[in-house]
Design a protein around this motif. Structure first.
Motif, mmCIF file in Angstrom:
data_model
loop_
_atom_site.group_PDB
_atom_site.id
_atom_site.type_symbol
_atom_site.label_atom_id
_atom_site.label_comp_id
_atom_site.label_asym_id
_atom_site.label_seq_id
_atom_site.Cartn_x
_atom_site.Cartn_y
_atom_site.Cartn_z
ATOM 1 N N GLY A 51 11.963 3.777 -4.004
ATOM 2 C CA GLY A 51 12.899 4.421 -3.088
ATOM 3 C C GLY A 51 12.480 5.800 -2.635
ATOM 4 N N LYS A 52 11.392 6.330 -3.182
ATOM 5 C CA LYS A 52 10.886 7.645 -2.760
ATOM 6 C C LYS A 52 10.102 7.500 -1.460
ATOM 7 C CE LYS A 52 11.725 9.947 -6.704
ATOM 8 N NZ LYS A 52 12.490 11.092 -6.873
ATOM 9 N N LEU A 53 9.890 8.613 -0.786
ATOM 10 C CA LEU A 53 9.070 8.598 0.420
ATOM 11 C C LEU A 53 7.677 8.100 0.097
ATOM 12 C CD1 LEU A 53 10.042 11.960 2.144
ATOM 13 C CD2 LEU A 53 10.600 9.656 2.894
ATOM 14 N N GLY A 54 7.107 7.318 0.988
ATOM 15 C CA GLY A 54 5.785 6.732 0.767
ATOM 16 C C GLY A 54 4.650 7.675 1.105
ATOM 17 N N ILE A 59 2.409 7.175 -3.682
ATOM 18 C CA ILE A 59 1.704 5.900 -3.806
ATOM 19 C C ILE A 59 0.654 5.976 -4.905
ATOM 20 C CG2 ILE A 59 0.160 4.304 -2.609
ATOM 21 C CD1 ILE A 59 1.776 5.050 -0.047
ATOM 22 N N THR A 60 -0.049 7.096 -4.995
ATOM 23 C CA THR A 60 -1.035 7.273 -6.064
ATOM 24 C C THR A 60 -0.356 7.237 -7.423
ATOM 25 O OG1 THR A 60 -2.430 8.594 -4.615
ATOM 26 C CG2 THR A 60 -2.818 8.801 -6.982
ATOM 27 N N ARG A 61 0.789 7.879 -7.552
ATOM 28 C CA ARG A 61 1.537 7.842 -8.820
ATOM 29 C C ARG A 61 2.007 6.431 -9.144
ATOM 30 N NH1 ARG A 61 5.058 13.319 -7.917
ATOM 31 N NH2 ARG A 61 3.408 14.755 -8.556
ATOM 32 N N GLY A 95 6.049 -0.365 4.234
ATOM 33 C CA GLY A 95 6.923 -0.245 5.393
ATOM 34 C C GLY A 95 7.694 1.056 5.395
ATOM 35 N N ARG A 96 8.186 1.422 6.562
ATOM 36 C CA ARG A 96 9.007 2.629 6.688
ATOM 37 C C ARG A 96 10.305 2.490 5.903
ATOM 38 N NH1 ARG A 96 7.640 6.332 10.429
ATOM 39 N NH2 ARG A 96 9.792 6.975 10.674
ATOM 40 N N ASP A 97 10.694 1.254 5.623
ATOM 41 C CA ASP A 97 11.913 1.007 4.860
ATOM 42 C C ASP A 97 11.686 1.115 3.350
ATOM 43 O OD1 ASP A 97 10.328 -1.215 4.581
ATOM 44 O OD2 ASP A 97 11.808 -2.636 5.316
#
Length: 141
Positions: A51-54, A59-61, A95-97
């Motif tokens: 749910g966090k910003l991508g 993403i690395t975490r 995705g942006r979602d």
């Protein structure tokens, strides 16, 4: 002859070999780290990232959390799923979602739970990890 067997969590039908590994890894990824009583090292430490910003950092975490969940050693010295060793994480979509899809590639050890780490040749050892609506699912790729 099946090397390992268990029951499908949803249908109660018999699962064998790599299908059983796929379900087992699904259990790891849907259990928060520390949520399993007496198995404090079992689970997925990346639940808080859903749910966090991508961003690249998130993403690395998330990828690091995937690797950690599959490699961290339990009290018996074996990883949470000793029949699968992660080799590669390939992002498929973000995705942006907030929906994410990755392919996990690894080496399948049919008798890894017995301490025999002889790889099985010619067996598909890819998994698909998807996050949609904050829910993780794992399936064979």
């Amino acid at each position: 002859m099946a090397h390992s067997a268990g029951l499908n969590r949803e249908t109660g039908r018999l699962l064998t070999d790599f299908d059983h590994v796929v379900q087992s890894i699904g259990v790891i990824f849907t259990t928060g780290l520390g949520d399993a009583i007496l198995r404090e090292w079992f689970g997925f430490p990346g639940m808080s990232l859903l749910g966090k910003l991508g961003t690249a950092t998130t993403i690395t975490r998330f990828f690091r959390a995937i690797a950690l969940a599959l490699t961290i050693r339990q009290l018996n010295g074996l990883p949470a799923e000793p029949r699968f060793r992660l080799v590669k994480i390939t992002p498929v979509s973000l995705g942006r979602d907030g929906n994410l899809e990755v392919i996990l590639e690894g080496i399948y050890f049919p008798r890894g739970h017995l301490g025999d780490f002889t790889p099985e040749s010619g067996v598909a050892s890819k998994l698909r990890l998807q996050s949609a609506g904050g829910i993780l699912t794992v399936s064979g790729a």
